[in-house]
Every structure is written in structure tokens, then in C-alpha cells.
Design an enzyme around this catalytic site. Structure first.
Site, PDB file in Angstrom:
ATOM      1  N   ASP A  33      42.359  38.404  45.672  1.00 13.48           N
ATOM      2  CA  ASP A  33      41.336  37.841  44.779  1.00 13.48           C
ATOM      3  C   ASP A  33      40.952  36.415  45.151  1.00 13.48           C
ATOM      4  O   ASP A  33      40.520  35.633  44.305  1.00 13.48           O
ATOM      5  CB  ASP A  33      41.821  37.906  43.319  1.00 13.48           C
ATOM      6  CG  ASP A  33      42.094  39.338  42.887  1.00 13.48           C
ATOM      7  OD1 ASP A  33      43.026  39.556  42.109  1.00 13.48           O
ATOM      8  OD2 ASP A  33      41.383  40.240  43.377  1.00 13.48           O
TER       9      ASP A  33
HETATM   10  N1  LIG Z   1      44.198  42.667  49.931  1.00 11.99           N
HETATM   11  C1  LIG Z   1      43.493  42.769  48.788  1.00 11.99           C
HETATM   12  N2  LIG Z   1      43.531  43.912  48.089  1.00 11.99           N
HETATM   13  C2  LIG Z   1      42.834  44.015  46.922  1.00 11.99           C
HETATM   14  C3  LIG Z   1      42.108  42.929  46.428  1.00 11.99           C
HETATM   15  C4  LIG Z   1      42.058  41.740  47.215  1.00 11.99           C
HETATM   16  O1  LIG Z   1      41.378  40.752  46.860  1.00 11.99           O
HETATM   17  N3  LIG Z   1      42.755  41.701  48.379  1.00 11.99           N
HETATM   18  N4  LIG Z   1      41.498  43.022  45.163  1.00 11.99           N
HETATM   19  C5  LIG Z   1      42.124  44.070  44.355  1.00 11.99           C
HETATM   20  C6  LIG Z   1      41.674  44.398  42.992  1.00 11.99           C
HETATM   21  N5  LIG Z   1      42.509  43.739  42.044  1.00 11.99           N
HETATM   22  C7  LIG Z   1      41.857  42.902  41.213  1.00 11.99           C
HETATM   23  O2  LIG Z   1      40.615  42.917  41.205  1.00 11.99           O
HETATM   24  C8  LIG Z   1      43.904  43.999  41.910  1.00 11.99           C
HETATM   25  C9  LIG Z   1      44.376  45.285  42.038  1.00 11.99           C
HETATM   26  C10 LIG Z   1      45.741  45.549  41.904  1.00 11.99           C
HETATM   27  C11 LIG Z   1      46.627  44.540  41.634  1.00 11.99           C
HETATM   28  C12 LIG Z   1      48.070  44.855  41.497  1.00 11.99           C
HETATM   29  O3  LIG Z   1      48.934  43.979  41.451  1.00 11.99           O
HETATM   30  N6  LIG Z   1      48.326  46.196  41.422  1.00 11.99           N
HETATM   31  C13 LIG Z   1      49.644  46.815  41.295  1.00 11.99           C
HETATM   32  C14 LIG Z   1      50.310  46.720  42.637  1.00 11.99           C
HETATM   33  C15 LIG Z   1      49.598  47.736  43.522  1.00 11.99           C
HETATM   34  C16 LIG Z   1      49.967  47.620  44.980  1.00 11.99           C
HETATM   35  O4  LIG Z   1      51.021  47.026  45.300  1.00 11.99           O
HETATM   36  O5  LIG Z   1      49.151  48.092  45.814  1.00 11.99           O
HETATM   37  C17 LIG Z   1      50.362  46.260  40.137  1.00 11.99           C
HETATM   38  O6  LIG Z   1      49.731  46.317  39.093  1.00 11.99           O
HETATM   39  O7  LIG Z   1      51.512  45.852  40.244  1.00 11.99           O
HETATM   40  C18 LIG Z   1      46.171  43.242  41.525  1.00 11.99           C
HETATM   41  C19 LIG Z   1      44.806  42.962  41.645  1.00 11.99           C
HETATM   42  C20 LIG Z   1      42.049  45.375  45.123  1.00 11.99           C
HETATM   43  N7  LIG Z   1      42.860  45.201  46.247  1.00 11.99           N
END
Ligand SMILES: Nc1nc2c(c(=O)[nH]1)N[C@@H](CN(C=O)c1ccc(C(=O)N[C@@H](CCC(=O)O)C(=O)O)cc1)CN2
Length: 288
Positions: free
Chosen positions: A232
């Protein structure tokens, strides 16, 4: 009565070290070759001393994109430009990724179907089955992936292969709630757009409405940005916001935020599809 469509219609975008004579060189080259400039925007960044330009030009003769590229290359070479040339009439082919919340996906599907977005959604990929019926109703292929720490890279390679096989030029994360690996971020650098449900840089990461509620915010918002390895933190393309007050719960903030997310992403995808967004370090230049 509509004016006749030109046979050739291109958009040139570039960034380069600023100097006198850039616009003159572009304009004179196009004029000498019989092109009509129909749109032209430029910006000189006083901090980086870099120059950015988007120029649309047309003519009533058929010229192949690659031929036009070869014609421009020697003219642009002396200016040390990072440039690209696009067919202004070609819709942007995209793959969309979604998890469980479908309000942003639905808005994209609607705008694309109505012809209000110069985009062709060639496939939707999700780590959940929830939106298969909706996507397939639109006649668009739907692929479900199983994302675990062990499978994440394989699922990302599936997406890259899908984009390549369908000629997709961009990846849209429409509330896709998985973090892309650093390698995937490199693979889609400058052509993956995410919608984050807060006014970045505030409230990065997961559950931003709960973060906002804890801080007693008076505005909520949404941010469409390019995806980078720094979660983000990617270059911001578009933001939208609205006022809220102390009476709203986190769930009510999230409900109010859905329209903002959908609007911000459509606006960002339109700007990207119309080649109005240029990367300027960790920022963007977005031409009207
Ligand atoms: N490398 C990136 N990947 C993603 C981004 C980014 O900017 N760089 N944006 C996200 C979307 N997002 C917020 O908009 C977001 C999505 C998921 C999480 C998160 O922590 N999810 C899980 C962990 C999932 C995983 O490890 O893959 C959790 O809830 O613990 C935070 C922000 C999309 N991807």
C-alpha cells in the site's frame, strides 16, 4: 453528425530530463509528417527537473503502430526519453482479481459492459468462488485459485501466464486480499492497480476501516495505486473521500466506503487505459 474517425490515432507518452526544445521537436516532427495533434498535455517537475508529456495525434492514413514507433525512435533518442506509443482506439485488455467483497468488481463489470470504460475484462481470478456466477453471466472466464503460503508463487505464475495468453496488459486488484510477492510485483511493475480502502498513506494494511474508527476520523476514503512490494505504498493514481462523524461504527464506515472504492478504482483504471498516468518516482503525473 459524428466526424469521421481518423485511420490512425496514436498516443505518445514520455518522461525525460527537462530541456528547451522538447515540445518543438515533437510538434515539428509530427507536422512535417502530416499528423494533426488532437490532445497535448505536459508537465515540468520543478523538483526532479523531469519533463512529462502526453500527445495524441491522428491522420487519415493507415500507419501500423510498430512503423510509427520506428519513425519516432530516432527523433526521441537524443532526449534520453522513457517513452511509449499506444493505439488510442484499442481498449485496454485486463485481468481482474477479487476475493470475497464484490462491489468494486461489479462496478468495473458494469462500466466495461456499458462501454463507459475503454477496457476489456478478459478474465477474473479469485481465491474464493463467490463471484463466479456474476462473472460468467457477463460472459467472462472465471478462474478460482487456492492461495496458501506454499502455493502463492504458483498461483501468481498462473495469473502471469493467463495475462500473457489473453494479451492482458494490466492487472486490477478489485479488493483482492492477498499480498503479492516481490517477484510478482516486479513482473507487473507499472501495470497492476490496487484499490485500498483508506486515504493512503493513512491506515495501510489489513482492516483500515477498523483503524479509522479507532482514530475517530472525520473523513474516510479510498486510494487507487500501482502495486509495489511495499504494501500500500505504491504510486497513487486516484483518491476519493467523504465526511463521516462519531456516530458511525467501523462496519458503517465500511458500508459508506464501498461507493468511494468503486469510484476511485474506475477513475484510476480509466486514466491508465487512456494512457494519462505517468510514473514520477514514487508519485504519478495524471493528465486530465
Ligand atoms: N505486494 C502487494 N500486494 C498487495 C498490495 C500491495 O500494495 N502490495 N495491496 C493489497 C490490498 N490490500 C489492501 O488494499 C491488502 C490485502 C491484504 C492484506 C493482508 O494483510 N492480508 C492477509 C495476509 C494475506 C497474505 O499474506 O497474502 C491478512 O489479512 O493477514 C493487507 C492489505 C493487495 N496485495
Amino acid at each position: 453528425m459524428e466526424s469521421p474517425r481518423p485511420h490512425s490515432d496514436f498516443i505518445l507518452t514520455f518522461a525525460c530530463p527537462d530541456r528547451v526544445g522538447i515540445v518543438a521537436a515533437i510538434a515539428s516532427t509530427l507536422a512535417q509528417d502530416g499528423w494533426t495533434i488532437t490532445e497535448s498535455q505536459q508537465y515540468a517537475d520543478p523538483d526532479t527537473l523531469h519533463f512529462f508529456m502526453r500527445v495524441r495525434f491522428a491522420a487519415d492514413r493507415d500507419v501500423e503502430l510498430e512503423v510509427m514507433r520506428a519513425t519516432l525512435a530516432p527523433v526521441l533518442e537524443p532526449f534520453d526519453m522513457d517513452w511509449d506509443l499506444h493505439d488510442a482506439t484499442a481498449p485496454l485488455r485486463v485481468v481482474v482479481m477479487v476475493s470475497k467483497q464484490g462491489h468494486v468488481l461489479n462496478n468495473l463489470l458494469f462500466h466495461a459492459r456499458q462501454g463507459q470504460l475503454p477496457v476489456e475484462i478478459v478474465a477474473v481470478v479469485s481465491n474464493h468462488p463467490d463471484w463466479r456466477d456474476t462473472v460468467e453471466w457477463h460472459g467472462i472466464e472465471f478462474h478460482q485459485i487456492q492461495v496458501t503460503p506454499e502455493t502463492k508463487r504458483d498461483t501468481e505464475q498462473f495469473v502471469i501466464d493467463l495475462m500473457d495468453s489473453r494479451g492482458a496488459e494490466a492487472l486490477i486488484l478489485a479488493r483482492y486480499m492477498q499480498i503479492l510477492t516481490d517477484q510478482m510485483c516486479r513482473d507487473v511493475h507499472g501495470r497492476a492497480i490496487n484499490i485500498h480502502h483508506s486515504l493512503l498513506p493513512s491506515f495501510k494494511g489489513a482492516r483500515p476501516y477498523e483503524q479509522a474508527h479507532r482514530h475517530g476520523v472525520k473523513v474516510i476514503g479510498a486510494t487507487a495505486h500501482y502495486v509495489t512490494a511495499d504494501l500500500d505504498e505504491g504510486p497513487i493514481i486516484e483518491q476519493d473521500f467523504r465526511r463521516v462523524d462519531h456516530r458511525s461504527s467501523a462496519a458503517e464506515l465500511a458500508a459508506m466506503g464501498q461507493d468511494l472504492e468503486a469510484r476511485a478504482l474506475v477513475s484510476a483504471v480509466r486514466a491508465h487505459a487512456e494512457h494519462r498516468v505517468l510514473l514520477n518516482g514514487m508519485k504519478t503525473v495524471v493528465f486530465d
